[in-house]
Write an enzyme that holds these catalytic residues in place. Structure first.
Site, PDB file in Angstrom:
ATOM      1  N   ASP A  54       0.835  -1.204   0.000  1.00 50.54           N
ATOM      2  CA  ASP A  54       0.000   0.000   0.000  1.00 50.54           C
ATOM      3  C   ASP A  54       0.874   1.259   0.000  1.00 50.54           C
ATOM      4  O   ASP A  54       0.357   2.381  -0.015  1.00 50.54           O
ATOM      5  CB  ASP A  54      -1.024  -0.002   1.133  1.00 50.54           C
ATOM      6  CG  ASP A  54      -0.401  -0.101   2.509  1.00 50.54           C
ATOM      7  OD1 ASP A  54       0.843  -0.144   2.605  1.00 50.54           O
ATOM      8  OD2 ASP A  54      -1.154  -0.125   3.504  1.00 50.54           O
ATOM      9  N   SER A  55       2.205   1.066  -0.078  1.00 52.44           N
ATOM     10  CA  SER A  55       3.101   2.188  -0.385  1.00 52.44           C
ATOM     11  C   SER A  55       2.776   2.736  -1.776  1.00 52.44           C
ATOM     12  O   SER A  55       3.274   3.812  -2.143  1.00 52.44           O
ATOM     13  CB  SER A  55       4.568   1.746  -0.307  1.00 52.44           C
ATOM     14  OG  SER A  55       4.779   0.571  -1.073  1.00 52.44           O
ATOM     15  N   LYS A  68      -1.161  -9.467   2.933  1.00 56.17           N
ATOM     16  CA  LYS A  68      -0.356  -9.015   4.077  1.00 56.17           C
ATOM     17  C   LYS A  68      -1.205  -8.082   4.927  1.00 56.17           C
ATOM     18  O   LYS A  68      -1.921  -7.230   4.401  1.00 56.17           O
ATOM     19  CB  LYS A  68       0.913  -8.304   3.616  1.00 56.17           C
ATOM     20  CG  LYS A  68       1.747  -7.746   4.766  1.00 56.17           C
ATOM     21  CD  LYS A  68       3.171  -7.413   4.366  1.00 56.17           C
ATOM     22  CE  LYS A  68       3.360  -6.092   3.678  1.00 56.17           C
ATOM     23  NZ  LYS A  68       2.960  -4.907   4.472  1.00 56.17           N
ATOM     24  N   ASP A  96      -0.975  -6.151   0.003  1.00 54.88           N
ATOM     25  CA  ASP A  96      -1.403  -5.511   1.253  1.00 54.88           C
ATOM     26  C   ASP A  96      -2.913  -5.359   1.294  1.00 54.88           C
ATOM     27  O   ASP A  96      -3.510  -4.840   0.340  1.00 54.88           O
ATOM     28  CB  ASP A  96      -0.797  -4.097   1.352  1.00 54.88           C
ATOM     29  CG  ASP A  96       0.516  -4.079   2.103  1.00 54.88           C
ATOM     30  OD1 ASP A  96       0.760  -4.995   2.914  1.00 54.88           O
ATOM     31  OD2 ASP A  96       1.302  -3.135   1.880  1.00 54.88           O
ATOM     32  N   GLU A 105       9.793  -4.287   9.919  1.00 53.86           N
ATOM     33  CA  GLU A 105      10.163  -2.989   9.344  1.00 53.86           C
ATOM     34  C   GLU A 105      10.768  -2.077  10.393  1.00 53.86           C
ATOM     35  O   GLU A 105      10.184  -1.855  11.462  1.00 53.86           O
ATOM     36  CB  GLU A 105       8.922  -2.329   8.710  1.00 53.86           C
ATOM     37  CG  GLU A 105       9.258  -0.960   8.104  1.00 53.86           C
ATOM     38  CD  GLU A 105       8.193  -0.421   7.164  1.00 53.86           C
ATOM     39  OE1 GLU A 105       7.229  -1.140   6.839  1.00 53.86           O
ATOM     40  OE2 GLU A 105       8.344   0.746   6.743  1.00 53.86           O
ATOM     41  N   GLU A 111      -1.026  -5.656   8.632  1.00 57.05           N
ATOM     42  CA  GLU A 111      -0.132  -5.042   9.611  1.00 57.05           C
ATOM     43  C   GLU A 111      -0.657  -5.261  11.028  1.00 57.05           C
ATOM     44  O   GLU A 111      -1.875  -5.203  11.265  1.00 57.05           O
ATOM     45  CB  GLU A 111      -0.023  -3.532   9.346  1.00 57.05           C
ATOM     46  CG  GLU A 111       0.652  -3.199   8.026  1.00 57.05           C
ATOM     47  CD  GLU A 111       0.857  -1.693   7.824  1.00 57.05           C
ATOM     48  OE1 GLU A 111       0.559  -0.911   8.747  1.00 57.05           O
ATOM     49  OE2 GLU A 111       1.318  -1.325   6.735  1.00 57.05           O
TER      50      GLU A 111
HETATM   51  O1  KIV Z   1       3.611  -1.079   1.540  1.00 58.75           O
HETATM   52  C1  KIV Z   1       4.775  -1.501   1.437  1.00 58.75           C
HETATM   53  O2  KIV Z   1       5.490  -1.225   0.472  1.00 58.75           O
HETATM   54  C2  KIV Z   1       5.287  -2.343   2.518  1.00 58.75           C
HETATM   55  C3  KIV Z   1       6.762  -2.636   2.513  1.00 58.75           C
HETATM   56  C4  KIV Z   1       7.517  -1.428   2.843  1.00 58.75           C
HETATM   57  C5  KIV Z   1       7.101  -3.762   3.397  1.00 58.75           C
HETATM   58  O3  KIV Z   1       4.556  -2.756   3.351  1.00 58.75           O
END
Ligand code: KIV
Length: 277
Positions: A57-58, A126, A96, A195, A128
């Site tokens: 989600d980056s 994924k 994510d 992280e 968090e």
């Molecule tokens: O959203 C993302 O890119 C991430 C990575 C930095 C692990 O969760």
């Protein structure tokens, strides 16, 4: 799959699965992970031998230009994941679940994970967090969807943390992280992202788990590494934390190339006869 004499790696694994990354941990072969958000890039990274492509989600930061990851919706993530899945032959695609699509309760998380698998063709999701999301992770895993955990600096909680600084430097938070890592393993996660935590803590947690850890800003002892592709390729050079290593300087390359194109258009050097019909 690996033979006895050759550990799993880019050359001998036709398709990376959650079992492959487990085998890689056991064989001591580091897992190379990278973020991807679109078809063309995913195709390149897959062909270059990346084991795990994370549709992070980056995307909110590097694709959409937002300050945080919070604005991403499930539909946004499904779109990015669909594009990435179309580009790969070999990598494991982990996506994510964005903020607000799993924190409510187990049913909400399960529904989001199932949409991601059915509509995007993701291979895993994924989530968090630690204790508060354990029941949700368990429920998703029981449905047959592989889950990667994410501990340490969890950007979806940035307004709780207040800063993007290193997490778990004090003993209380370090102990919480050790316990959360165990909880995530027990809940059925196949891997955990660590992280921005101290390297010694990441090393200890990695040794204490039977599932692989993938580090970002967590030192060299994790079972694998992940970077945001835009950082690794030098596409967004105004973000410069010490854990990023730049493998290319694409900001400069692209700016120069597009500048040359603009000059050629202005001077009518482009197109020439060979580029015309
Ligand atoms: O959203 C993302 O890119 C991430 C990575 C930095 C692990 O969760």
């Amino acid at each position: 799959m690996a033979s006895d004499s050759s550990p799993p790696g880019p050359a001998d694994v036709p398709r990376v699965t959650t079992q492959t990354v487990q085998d890689m941990k056991e064989a001591g072969v580091p897992i190379a992970a990278l973020t991807a958000y679109d078809y063309t890039s995913a195709r390149l990274y897959d062909r270059a031998g990346i084991d795990v492509l994370l549709v992070g989600d980056s995307a909110s930061n590097v694709m959409a230009g937002n300050e945080t990851t919070l604005p991403m919706t499930l539909d946004h993530m499904i779109y990015h994941a669909q594009c990435v899945v179309r580009g790969i032959d070999r990598s494991l695609v982990v996506v994510d679940l964005p903020f607000g699509t799993y924190q409510g309760n187990e049913k909400e998380g399960l529904h989001s994970a199932i949409r991601m698998m059915k509509e995007a063709g993701a291979h895993a999701v994924k989530l968090e967090g630690g204790a508060p999301v354990v029941a949700t992770i368990q429920r998703i895993v029981e449905s047959g969807v592989p889950v990667m955990g994410h501990l340490g600096l969890t950007p979806q909680s940035i307004y709780e943390f207040g800063t993007y600084q290193v997490r778990a430097r004090d003993e209380a938070e370090a102990e919480q992280l050790r316990e959360d890592a165990k909880r995530l393993e027990d809940a059925g996660c196949f891997a955990i992202v660590l992280e921005k935590i101290p390297a010694d803590l990441a090393k200890e947690v990695t040794a204490s788990l039977s599932i692989p850890t993938i580090g970002i800003g967590a030192g060299a002892a994790t079972d694998g590494q992940v970077l945001v592709s835009h950082d690794a390729l030098g596409l967004s050079t105004d973000f410069n934390p010490r854990f990023v290593r730049r493998y290319a300087e694409l900001e400069e390359t692209i700016t120069d190339a597009i500048g040359d194109y603009v000059d050629d258009v202005r001077s009518r050097a482009f197109p020439d006869d060979s580029e015309s019909y």
